[in-house]
Design an enzyme around this catalytic site. Structure first.
Site, PDB file in Angstrom:
ATOM      1  N   SER A   4     -11.343  -4.864 -27.746  1.00 17.92           N
ATOM      2  CA  SER A   4     -12.270  -3.403 -29.073  1.00 17.92           C
ATOM      3  C   SER A   4     -10.784  -3.493 -30.115  1.00 17.92           C
ATOM      4  CB  SER A   4     -12.586  -2.505 -28.156  1.00 17.92           C
ATOM      5  OG  SER A   4     -13.948  -2.833 -27.494  1.00 17.92           O
TER       6      SER A   4
ATOM      7  N   CYS B 186      -2.933   0.073 -26.261  1.00 15.48           N
ATOM      8  CA  CYS B 186      -4.117  -1.453 -26.847  1.00 15.48           C
ATOM      9  C   CYS B 186      -2.529  -2.205 -27.263  1.00 15.48           C
ATOM     10  CB  CYS B 186      -5.190  -0.966 -27.769  1.00 15.48           C
ATOM     11  SG  CYS B 186      -6.262   0.544 -27.110  1.00 15.48           S
TER      12      CYS B 186
ATOM     13  N   GLU C  24     -13.058   0.798 -33.369  1.00 15.24           N
ATOM     14  CA  GLU C  24     -12.337   2.146 -33.549  1.00 15.24           C
ATOM     15  C   GLU C  24     -12.574   3.021 -31.957  1.00 15.24           C
ATOM     16  OE1 GLU C  24      -9.539   2.192 -33.940  1.00 15.24           O
ATOM     17  OE2 GLU C  24      -8.953   0.853 -35.310  1.00 15.24           O
ATOM     18  N   GLY C  25     -11.857   3.528 -31.899  1.00 15.45           N
ATOM     19  CA  GLY C  25     -12.586   4.655 -30.907  1.00 15.45           C
ATOM     20  C   GLY C  25     -13.159   4.649 -29.958  1.00 15.45           C
TER      21      GLY C  25
ATOM     22  N   ASP D 242     -17.922   7.187 -25.722  1.00 17.65           N
ATOM     23  CA  ASP D 242     -17.710   5.107 -25.335  1.00 17.65           C
ATOM     24  C   ASP D 242     -19.215   5.287 -26.158  1.00 17.65           C
ATOM     25  OD1 ASP D 242     -17.491   2.280 -25.243  1.00 17.65           O
ATOM     26  OD2 ASP D 242     -16.224   2.920 -23.441  1.00 17.65           O
TER      27      ASP D 242
ATOM     28  N   ARG E 203     -18.826   1.563 -27.297  1.00 18.16           N
ATOM     29  CA  ARG E 203     -18.926  -0.055 -27.728  1.00 18.16           C
ATOM     30  C   ARG E 203     -20.022  -0.803 -27.228  1.00 18.16           C
ATOM     31  NH1 ARG E 203     -12.985  -0.304 -25.349  1.00 18.16           N
ATOM     32  NH2 ARG E 203     -14.196   1.081 -23.695  1.00 18.16           N
TER      33      ARG E 203
ATOM     34  N   LYS F 290     -17.155  -3.129 -18.366  1.00 21.67           N
ATOM     35  CA  LYS F 290     -16.995  -4.227 -19.395  1.00 21.67           C
ATOM     36  C   LYS F 290     -17.452  -4.951 -18.602  1.00 21.67           C
ATOM     37  CE  LYS F 290     -13.383  -4.366 -22.549  1.00 21.67           C
ATOM     38  NZ  LYS F 290     -12.631  -4.806 -22.703  1.00 21.67           N
TER      39      LYS F 290
END
Length: 212
Positions: free
Chosen positions: A55, A70, A96-97, A131, A133, A159
């Site tokens: 990410s 990261c 981001e974040g 989160d 994502r 994930k």
């Protein structure tokens, strides 16, 4: 498997020579963002391809910020792929974040520095999700590249579940552990204790602190 078709106008490929070696750079559009897959060696129609889904983190990846790991993970993943002789790094933008965006992420940094909040509480105190994502773009490009199954470099079990929900078979989770430091230990503990990441190196760090 997800639909492997990416429209011709939404993808471009070229050779990318880096200090680590040669990659095929596959730029593609999905979900309103432009992403990149770096492909090293032969991966099409192969099983157990070594893969990192990374990410975007501008502060860590580009500027080397020490409050997260990261940037270190990005470099370590590329090194591992080159050592393996083949593999893919999927770089997902717009994440981001953990998906809240760059401005919001920096606002959470202020709360972490001034009020001692962790990454979870600093987001929720601003009314933001923890989160959001979406790993669909990663699944789409892996299907486009003809990958049959992957060994995923990640410390995040969620994930794996997300990729498998999108039709990508994960045969192994390969830990991608970075040494903790005084700059990122609070961040890493929040990932372990509140987000369920598997980070056994933090136990060794705690022992070292007691005996230091």
């Amino acid at each position: 498997m997800p639909d492997p078709i990416i429209a011709r106008e939404d993808v471009a490929e070229s050779e990318l020579v880096t200090r680590r070696g040669r990659f095929s750079a596959v730029a593609f559009r999905h979900g309103g963002h432009e992403h990149m897959a770096l492909v090293h060696g032969r991966v099409r129609s192969r099983e157990d391809v070594l893969v990192r889904v990374h990410s975007e983190c501008l502060t860590g990846d580009i500027f080397g910020a020490l409050r997260c790991e990261c940037g270190e993970q990005l470099g370590a993943a590329l090194d591992a792929i080159v050592r393996e002789g083949s593999g893919i790094l999927v770089y997902l933008r717009g994440q981001e974040g953990r998906g809240i965006g760059l401005v919001a992420k920096v606002r959470t940094h202020v709360l972490q520095d001034e009020q001692g909040l962790d990454t979870v509480d600093s987001a929720t105190s601003l009314g933001l999700p923890v989160d959001v994502r979406d790993y669909t773009p990663a699944a789409v490009v892996l299907a486009y590249l003809g990958v049959r199954s992957v060994r995923l470099m990640s410390n995040n079990p969620d994930k794996i579940a997300s990729l498998e929900e999108h039709g990508i078979r994960v045969t192994e989770r390969v830990p991608l552990l970075m040494p903790p430091s005084e700059n990122n230990i609070a961040y890493l503990k929040a990932k372990r204790d509140r987000l369920g990441h598997d980070l056994p190196q933090l136990d060794r760090f705690a022992v070292g602190e007691r005996h230091g």
